[in-house]
Motif scaffolding. Sequence first.
Motif, PDB file in Angstrom:
ATOM      1  N   GLY A 164      -0.662  -2.726 -10.295  1.00 26.66           N
ATOM      2  CA  GLY A 164      -0.703  -2.720  -8.837  1.00 26.66           C
ATOM      3  C   GLY A 164       0.641  -2.308  -8.252  1.00 26.66           C
ATOM      4  N   GLN A 165       0.643  -1.985  -6.977  1.00 21.22           N
ATOM      5  CA  GLN A 165       1.856  -1.541  -6.307  1.00 21.22           C
ATOM      6  C   GLN A 165       2.697  -2.750  -5.877  1.00 21.22           C
ATOM      7  OE1 GLN A 165       1.180   1.909  -3.705  1.00 21.22           O
ATOM      8  NE2 GLN A 165      -0.924   1.878  -4.446  1.00 21.22           N
ATOM      9  N   ASN A 215       4.176   1.811  -8.154  1.00 25.36           N
ATOM     10  CA  ASN A 215       4.232   0.739  -9.143  1.00 25.36           C
ATOM     11  C   ASN A 215       5.556   0.858  -9.876  1.00 25.36           C
ATOM     12  OD1 ASN A 215       3.626  -1.336 -10.902  1.00 25.36           O
ATOM     13  ND2 ASN A 215       2.425  -0.042 -12.261  1.00 25.36           N
ATOM     14  N   THR A 263       1.346  -6.713  -6.400  1.00 24.39           N
ATOM     15  CA  THR A 263      -0.072  -6.991  -6.227  1.00 24.39           C
ATOM     16  C   THR A 263      -0.615  -7.641  -7.499  1.00 24.39           C
ATOM     17  OG1 THR A 263      -0.592  -4.736  -6.885  1.00 24.39           O
ATOM     18  CG2 THR A 263      -0.488  -5.176  -4.550  1.00 24.39           C
ATOM     19  N   GLY A 304      -4.317  -8.887   1.412  1.00 21.20           N
ATOM     20  CA  GLY A 304      -4.339  -8.469   0.015  1.00 21.20           C
ATOM     21  C   GLY A 304      -4.104  -9.687  -0.865  1.00 21.20           C
ATOM     22  N   SER A 311       0.852  -1.195   0.000  1.00 23.25           N
ATOM     23  CA  SER A 311       0.000   0.000   0.000  1.00 23.25           C
ATOM     24  C   SER A 311       0.879   1.234   0.000  1.00 23.25           C
ATOM     25  CB  SER A 311      -0.904   0.004   1.231  1.00 23.25           C
ATOM     26  OG  SER A 311      -1.738  -1.124   1.234  1.00 23.25           O
ATOM     27  N   SER A 312       0.628   2.143  -0.907  1.00 21.32           N
ATOM     28  CA  SER A 312       1.392   3.392  -1.051  1.00 21.32           C
ATOM     29  C   SER A 312       2.852   3.151  -1.406  1.00 21.32           C
ATOM     30  CB  SER A 312       1.304   4.238   0.226  1.00 21.32           C
ATOM     31  OG  SER A 312      -0.042   4.509   0.543  1.00 21.32           O
ATOM     32  N   PRO A 358      -4.459  -3.906  -9.457  1.00 21.23           N
ATOM     33  CA  PRO A 358      -4.619  -2.666  -8.692  1.00 21.23           C
ATOM     34  C   PRO A 358      -5.765  -2.819  -7.687  1.00 21.23           C
ATOM     35  CG  PRO A 358      -4.318  -2.179 -11.018  1.00 21.23           C
ATOM     36  CD  PRO A 358      -4.487  -3.671 -10.904  1.00 21.23           C
ATOM     37  N   GLY A 359      -5.538  -2.342  -6.465  1.00 24.53           N
ATOM     38  CA  GLY A 359      -6.526  -2.452  -5.404  1.00 24.53           C
ATOM     39  C   GLY A 359      -6.314  -3.653  -4.495  1.00 24.53           C
ATOM     40  N   ASP A 360      -5.378  -4.549  -4.858  1.00 25.29           N
ATOM     41  CA  ASP A 360      -5.093  -5.739  -4.045  1.00 25.29           C
ATOM     42  C   ASP A 360      -3.957  -5.513  -3.058  1.00 25.29           C
ATOM     43  OD1 ASP A 360      -7.049  -7.186  -5.338  1.00 25.29           O
ATOM     44  OD2 ASP A 360      -5.665  -8.291  -6.636  1.00 25.29           O
ATOM     45  N   GLU A 361      -3.519  -4.280  -2.864  1.00 17.72           N
ATOM     46  CA  GLU A 361      -2.366  -3.978  -2.017  1.00 17.72           C
ATOM     47  C   GLU A 361      -2.634  -4.340  -0.556  1.00 17.72           C
ATOM     48  OE1 GLU A 361      -2.092  -1.633  -5.684  1.00 17.72           O
ATOM     49  OE2 GLU A 361      -3.710  -1.819  -4.251  1.00 17.72           O
TER      50      GLU A 361
END
Length: 171
Positions: free
Chosen positions: A76-77, A63, A150, A99, A59-60, A153-156
């Motif tokens: 994703g990151q 990428n 990840t 995640g 998270s944060s 995207p959004g799975d962090e």
Amino acid sequence: TVGEICNNGIDDDGDGFIDCADRKCVTSPECAKLSCRADQSIGLLPLNGTPSSVVVQTSSAGNNETLTTCVSKPGGQDADIDFQLPATADLTLEWAQVGNHDFAIYPDEGMLFACEADAAVACVASTGTATGIHIFSALPAGLYHLIVDTDAPGDEGGVVVQLSAVASVMP
């Protein structure tokens, strides 16, 4: 001969590598920002099965790695964990995650290169399982990047990674 132009999206010199993926561009100003920077470093893994653990947060994280082949949707990151094997070894990767992350191993080409400067040795999808294990057999001695990416995207989230190694038994 044509030299590689490091910011035009074309393989100018015909060697199969474009811009910052081309070794001739690693010192160019356009590519310096892509050099690999580890989020965590385990260092030299002993070959007696002793586990080494690290925690990474995607998270944060940004990428930075975009070539992980086993993700279901890029963007994703990610995080990078560096480690070294002193000899050919069977490497065990264990994870516990919040995640959904995938794990790719790349040879470490040096501090000027991107983490994904060489072809991936392996890529393992976690399929969203909270915990898991994977064994990479007969991984050669050397320096490596373990990219925790990840799956989409959004799975962090956070990941506890444990690596251990034992010397490979040659047939």
